[in-house]
Design a protein around this motif. Structure first.
Motif, short mmCIF file in Angstrom:
data_model
loop_
_atom_site.label_atom_id
_atom_site.label_comp_id
_atom_site.label_asym_id
_atom_site.label_seq_id
_atom_site.Cartn_x
_atom_site.Cartn_y
_atom_site.Cartn_z
N GLN A 145 0.60 -1.24 -0.06
CA GLN A 145 0.21 -0.01 0.06
C GLN A 145 0.61 0.93 0.25
OE1 GLN A 145 -0.91 -1.78 3.00
NE2 GLN A 145 -1.56 -3.36 1.56
N ASN A 146 0.92 2.30 -0.51
CA ASN A 146 1.11 3.57 -0.97
C ASN A 146 0.31 4.75 0.41
OD1 ASN A 146 3.00 5.53 -1.68
ND2 ASN A 146 1.75 5.82 -3.83
N THR A 147 1.11 5.07 1.38
CA THR A 147 0.50 5.82 2.01
C THR A 147 2.00 7.37 2.05
OG1 THR A 147 1.67 4.93 4.07
CG2 THR A 147 -0.16 3.79 3.64
N ASN A 148 0.82 8.08 2.69
CA ASN A 148 1.59 9.45 3.10
C ASN A 148 3.06 9.34 3.66
OD1 ASN A 148 -0.55 10.78 1.85
ND2 ASN A 148 -1.49 10.99 4.05
N ASN A 149 2.90 8.07 4.66
CA ASN A 149 4.07 7.84 5.48
C ASN A 149 5.25 7.23 4.67
OD1 ASN A 149 2.70 9.33 7.20
ND2 ASN A 149 2.50 7.42 8.12
#
Length: 108
Positions: A9-13
């Motif tokens: 998953q691509n997240t802000n973090n």
């Protein structure tokens, strides 16, 4: 890499990697994968956080990411874990994972 698997998953973090950990194995390696997680065998036992530390070390080597940028954000005391590669480029992690998974067998 088109993200049609739930493994990453691509997240802000950064990039989150779903893992099913198998401690006390005879060696450390990616065993196989499903659409939802990669099963990683770890030689360390699941006591005193040893298996988690070995998982982080293995991921650091596998993805060429500094250990200080890798953390377990979910499932620290479970076999199913979410591993965060802080500020890691999603496409770079995806390509490396795809390369490794192409040499392993998918399970259903």
């Amino acid at each position: 890499m088109e993200n049609n698997l739930k493994i990453l998953q691509n997240t802000n973090n950064g990039t989150v990697f779903n893992v099913k950990l198998v401690p006390n194995s005879s060696f450390t390696k990616i065993a196989d994968y499903t659409e939802e997680y990669v099963r990683i065998k770890i030689s360390a036992p699941a006591i005193e956080n040893r298996a988690n530390k070995e998982l982080i070390s293995y991921c650091s080597d596998l993805f060429n990411v500094n250990k200080s940028r890798i953390s377990i954000i979910s499932g620290e005391k479970s076999k199913i874990k979410k591993v965060l590669f802080k500020d890691a480029n999603f496409d770079d992690i995806s390509k490396k994972l795809l390369f490794v998974l192409n040499s392993n067998k998918k399970i259903s």
